[in-house]
Enzyme design. Structure first.
Site, PDB file in Angstrom:
ATOM      1  N   HIS A  91       0.833  -1.203   0.000  1.00 20.08           N
ATOM      2  CA  HIS A  91       0.000   0.000   0.000  1.00 20.08           C
ATOM      3  C   HIS A  91       0.866   1.251   0.000  1.00 20.08           C
ATOM      4  O   HIS A  91       0.629   2.193  -0.747  1.00 20.08           O
ATOM      5  CB  HIS A  91      -0.931   0.001   1.217  1.00 20.08           C
ATOM      6  CG  HIS A  91      -2.089   0.915   1.065  1.00 20.08           C
ATOM      7  ND1 HIS A  91      -2.201   2.090   1.752  1.00 20.08           N
ATOM      8  CD2 HIS A  91      -3.177   0.846   0.260  1.00 20.08           C
ATOM      9  CE1 HIS A  91      -3.324   2.696   1.391  1.00 20.08           C
ATOM     10  NE2 HIS A  91      -3.936   1.960   0.485  1.00 20.08           N
ATOM     11  N   HIS A 134     -15.202   5.717   3.167  1.00 15.10           N
ATOM     12  CA  HIS A 134     -13.860   5.133   3.168  1.00 15.10           C
ATOM     13  C   HIS A 134     -12.847   5.989   3.937  1.00 15.10           C
ATOM     14  O   HIS A 134     -12.149   5.514   4.832  1.00 15.10           O
ATOM     15  CB  HIS A 134     -13.381   4.913   1.730  1.00 15.10           C
ATOM     16  CG  HIS A 134     -11.896   4.775   1.615  1.00 15.10           C
ATOM     17  ND1 HIS A 134     -11.081   5.823   1.240  1.00 15.10           N
ATOM     18  CD2 HIS A 134     -11.071   3.732   1.886  1.00 15.10           C
ATOM     19  CE1 HIS A 134      -9.814   5.415   1.267  1.00 15.10           C
ATOM     20  NE2 HIS A 134      -9.781   4.154   1.649  1.00 15.10           N
ATOM     21  N   PHE A 179      -1.754   6.823   4.368  1.00 14.29           N
ATOM     22  CA  PHE A 179      -1.661   5.703   3.435  1.00 14.29           C
ATOM     23  C   PHE A 179      -0.351   4.925   3.575  1.00 14.29           C
ATOM     24  O   PHE A 179      -0.302   3.733   3.323  1.00 14.29           O
ATOM     25  CB  PHE A 179      -1.823   6.182   1.991  1.00 14.29           C
ATOM     26  CG  PHE A 179      -3.252   6.501   1.633  1.00 14.29           C
ATOM     27  CD1 PHE A 179      -4.306   5.797   2.196  1.00 14.29           C
ATOM     28  CD2 PHE A 179      -3.550   7.494   0.704  1.00 14.29           C
ATOM     29  CE1 PHE A 179      -5.619   6.077   1.866  1.00 14.29           C
ATOM     30  CE2 PHE A 179      -4.867   7.784   0.362  1.00 14.29           C
ATOM     31  CZ  PHE A 179      -5.903   7.077   0.940  1.00 14.29           C
ATOM     32  N   HIS A 203     -11.230  -2.596   3.915  1.00 11.88           N
ATOM     33  CA  HIS A 203     -11.278  -2.576   2.450  1.00 11.88           C
ATOM     34  C   HIS A 203     -12.099  -3.720   1.867  1.00 11.88           C
ATOM     35  O   HIS A 203     -12.614  -3.590   0.754  1.00 11.88           O
ATOM     36  CB  HIS A 203      -9.875  -2.483   1.845  1.00 11.88           C
ATOM     37  CG  HIS A 203      -9.512  -1.045   1.596  1.00 11.88           C
ATOM     38  ND1 HIS A 203      -9.917  -0.362   0.462  1.00 11.88           N
ATOM     39  CD2 HIS A 203      -8.881  -0.150   2.373  1.00 11.88           C
ATOM     40  CE1 HIS A 203      -9.522   0.892   0.557  1.00 11.88           C
ATOM     41  NE2 HIS A 203      -8.887   1.062   1.703  1.00 11.88           N
ATOM     42  N   HIS A 244      -4.877   6.383  -5.616  1.00 13.23           N
ATOM     43  CA  HIS A 244      -6.072   6.948  -4.973  1.00 13.23           C
ATOM     44  C   HIS A 244      -6.593   8.135  -5.759  1.00 13.23           C
ATOM     45  O   HIS A 244      -5.958   8.595  -6.688  1.00 13.23           O
ATOM     46  CB  HIS A 244      -5.749   7.375  -3.542  1.00 13.23           C
ATOM     47  CG  HIS A 244      -5.491   6.204  -2.646  1.00 13.23           C
ATOM     48  ND1 HIS A 244      -4.243   5.759  -2.375  1.00 13.23           N
ATOM     49  CD2 HIS A 244      -6.354   5.383  -2.008  1.00 13.23           C
ATOM     50  CE1 HIS A 244      -4.320   4.699  -1.587  1.00 13.23           C
ATOM     51  NE2 HIS A 244      -5.583   4.438  -1.351  1.00 13.23           N
ATOM     52  N   HIS A 300     -10.798   5.493   7.774  1.00  6.30           N
ATOM     53  CA  HIS A 300      -9.338   5.591   7.952  1.00  6.30           C
ATOM     54  C   HIS A 300      -8.992   6.575   9.072  1.00  6.30           C
ATOM     55  O   HIS A 300      -8.193   6.277   9.954  1.00  6.30           O
ATOM     56  CB  HIS A 300      -8.678   6.096   6.661  1.00  6.30           C
ATOM     57  CG  HIS A 300      -8.291   5.007   5.716  1.00  6.30           C
ATOM     58  ND1 HIS A 300      -7.131   4.285   5.847  1.00  6.30           N
ATOM     59  CD2 HIS A 300      -8.908   4.529   4.600  1.00  6.30           C
ATOM     60  CE1 HIS A 300      -7.046   3.403   4.855  1.00  6.30           C
ATOM     61  NE2 HIS A 300      -8.110   3.526   4.080  1.00  6.30           N
ATOM     62  N   HIS A 345      -7.568  -1.875  -5.168  1.00  2.00           N
ATOM     63  CA  HIS A 345      -7.757  -2.513  -3.867  1.00  2.00           C
ATOM     64  C   HIS A 345      -8.397  -3.890  -3.995  1.00  2.00           C
ATOM     65  O   HIS A 345      -8.154  -4.773  -3.176  1.00  2.00           O
ATOM     66  CB  HIS A 345      -8.562  -1.607  -2.931  1.00  2.00           C
ATOM     67  CG  HIS A 345      -7.811  -0.380  -2.494  1.00  2.00           C
ATOM     68  ND1 HIS A 345      -7.853   0.800  -3.195  1.00  2.00           N
ATOM     69  CD2 HIS A 345      -6.973  -0.169  -1.449  1.00  2.00           C
ATOM     70  CE1 HIS A 345      -7.072   1.692  -2.571  1.00  2.00           C
ATOM     71  NE2 HIS A 345      -6.537   1.137  -1.518  1.00  2.00           N
TER      72      HIS A 345
END
Ligand code: C2O
Length: 610
Positions: free
Chosen positions: A167, A341, A362, A375, A190, A345, A199
């Site tokens: 990632h 999403h 990230f 995810h 992203h 996070h 993903h």
């Protein structure tokens, strides 16, 4: 730098940017103002390309035609990850304190890239809701993660750290577009239409690797079922330090260490019992449990239905070879990515760590086992979005999406190249999702009422709102009055049901320039009538949606560009403002917006494609 983009000269970079090449390749472009059209629905790029080549477009003119073939855009192509990777570092504000490390490149074990072949096994791996997993599933999962975490050497491509680094490398600047002759441009998956497919592939291999580690071809990942009222807490199996690791024993037989699913770098206030806030802005509110559930339903409903009206709105904007992560006229973030999403996070990561480790950055997110369960549910949103059966809920048809590719180590330690087009059907990849008890409980939660007012009195009132043409763009979300309030002309009023069958009315926030090293978030409200002088909140009918970014970025430039799209049809119906010629759009900053600007706000009708 020998590199120039159309977009540096215009606040509305044309999608033609994707067809330009660098000076070093002998192809120079000069640009006039591009059309103010961040959502060019002309998917037939041949037209654009011909205009470019013949210089007819009046937008970009080729001054050298020595590299004609290069004027065609290519899909994003990940290079050979075992030889073409550099240290990450993008989006990491406190580099010295990035304790998860920026050496994110995968090990080079001397493999050459092979084409992907579809799995041939009979069984479908059924991913299960983490809060209702069977004892058997939980046991297998802990066992597999334990081996990954504690028994494989770090340099093994299947080790827990190697998996986490995937990632970091893909999202914080480990790779460039060298495979398509843009070694100077970083690859960043992203904030674009690569978000969902990348993903999906990442989890596909992660799941098969775990299965292989325990020799179980039916092994399936859990998903964090945060869209179900019973699943909104951090699932207990990811629990606290108190749960011992059943697979680590001292020689005297006593249990050693922690639950293999536990990660200590999480917000200590968000371990059970609190419910996740899917519209989280970095501060805990005081909603009741019932209200929080309701607001979460609204968020999921918006992400999948109201704001996920078509491929671009749901997946994110076009992103092809030559596109800078920092500037591309067509760049926009998809509804789920920006909404639930990102909120999850930020809600899980530890605000006391220098870079929000693990989940709120990230570069470090993959170090929390919860990331993969989060995810899985994000991926499940793609499946449900299709299942809703709403017209327009189709994957992008563009070749540049279908043929974009990534490189992963598979469960046999082979290096394979995989394409977006091969991940569209989960059944072909032999995985699926167990039904949760109440499938899509948010489906009937159209957010059509005002249930929660922001107690702070509003500093703007609808009376002194300027029309959009009187605003000087790029415009800031002023910090003193952290609102940008504008009146935007609508393309039509009183649209009939038949009109709405043909097109969606969509609000575009274009050219959002933001600091990618920060958590950035602003909320968008439409026709907030400021009842009792109170602003509405993400739990109210006037809330159109959110723009939010997990920190990530570009080493060379802190600032990135994006865009956002919000479906207006239902909102206008529910606020009874369908007959208004203008919509009043309020952008309310929530986090990291002091240096954020937007370069345009418009409302357009977007035809629904079959
Ligand atoms: Cu690649 Cu949720 O992030």
């Amino acid at each position: 730098m020998s590199y120039q983009l159309c977009s540096t000269l215009t606040p509305f970079p044309s999608k033609l940017i994707t067809t330009t090449r660098t000076n070093q390749n002998g192809f120079k472009v000069s640009c006039n103002a591009a059309p103010q059209n961040a959502d060019n629905h002309n998917e037939n790029n041949l037209v654009d390309r011909r205009n470019l080549l013949l210089g007819l477009g009046g937008i970009c003119t080729a001054t050298s035609l020595t590299s004609l073939p290069s004027a065609f855009a290519d899909p994003i192509t990940t290079p050979d990850i075992s030889t073409n990777c550099k240290d990450a570092g993008s989006g990491v504000k406190n580099i010295e304190e990035a304790f998860r490390g920026l050496k994110c490149c995968p090990p080079n074990i001397g493999k050459t890239i092979k084409p992907f072949t579809f799995p041939t096994e009979e069984t479908i791996r059924m991913r299960w809701p983490a809060h209702t997993g069977s004892q058997e599933n939980i046991k297998k999962y802990k066992k597999a993660i334990n081996i990954m975490r504690h028994e494989l050497p770090d340099e093994h491509p299947h080790s827990f750290n190697s998996q986490a680094r995937i990632h970091c490398a893909y999202c914080n600047g480990g790779y460039t577009q060298v495979a398509t002759h843009h070694p100077e441009i970083e690859l960043s998956i992203h904030n674009s239409w690569l978000f969902f497919p990348f993903h999906r592939w990442y989890l596909y291999f992660y799941e098969r690797i775990l299965g292989k580690l325990i020799n179980d071809p039916t092994f399936a990942l859990p998903y964090w079922n945060w869209d179900d009222p019973e699943g909104m807490q951090i699932p207990a199996i990811f629990g606290t330090e108190g749960i011992p690791n059943p697979y680590l024993r001292e020689s005297n037989g006593s249990l050693l260490g922690n639950n293999p699913l536990y990660d200590k770098y999480r917000n200590p206030h968000h371990q059970q019992p609190p419910l996740v806030d899917l519209s989280y802005s970095g501060k805990d509110g005081d909603r009741t449990i019932d209200l929080q559930k309701k607001c979460n339903f609204f968020t999921v409903y918006r992400d999948l239905i109201r704001n996920g009206t078509d491929a671009k709105s749901f997946f994110g904007g076009r992103y092809v070879s030559g596109s800078e992560p920092v500037a591309n006229g067509d760049k926009s973030v998809g509804s789920v990515e920006a909404g639930s999403h990102t909120a999850v996070h930020i809600w899980v990561g530890d605000p006391n760590q220098p870079n929000g480790e693990d989940m709120a950055n990230f570069y470090s997110a993959g170090y929390d086992p919860l990331f993969y369960a989060h995810h899985s549910n994000v991926d499940r949103m793609w499946v449900l979005w299709k299942e809703l059966g709403i017209r327009g809920h189709k994957e992008p048809k563009d070749n540049d999406w279908l043929n974009a590719s990534y490189v992963f180590y598979d469960e046999n330690e082979e290096l394979v190249r995989v394409y977006n087009k091969d991940c569209v059907d989960p059944a072909k990849l032999k995985f699926g999702y167990e039904r949760s008890k109440s499938e899509m409980p948010w489906r009937k939660s159209r957010p059509n009422i005002r249930i929660e007012n922001n107690p702070k009195p509003a500093k703007v009132s609808s009376r002194d709102v300027k029309t959009v043409d009187r605003i000087k763009f790029p415009a800031k979300l002023e910090m003193e009055v952290p609102i940008l309030s504008v009146k935007v002309k609508r393309p039509a009023v009183n649209r009939t049901p038949a009109d709405k069958e043909k097109s969606n009315e969509i609000l575009f926030i274009n050219g959002i320039r933001f600091n990618s090293n920060k958590f950035v978030k602003f909320d968008v409200f439409v026709n907030d009538n400021l009842k009792d002088d109170k602003l509405s909140t993400p739990c109210d009918v006037e809330f159109a949606g959110t723009f939010a970014q997990v920190p990530h970025g570009d080493k060379r430039r802190m600032f990135m560009y994006s865009g956002a799209r919000f479906g207006l049809d239902e909102l206008l119906e529910d606020t009874k403002t369908e007959d208004e010629e203008y919509a009043i759009v309020n952008l309310v900053s929530r986090a990291g917006c002091d240096d954020l600007t937007v370069s345009g706000i418009e409302i357009k009708l977007v035809p629904i494609e079959d």
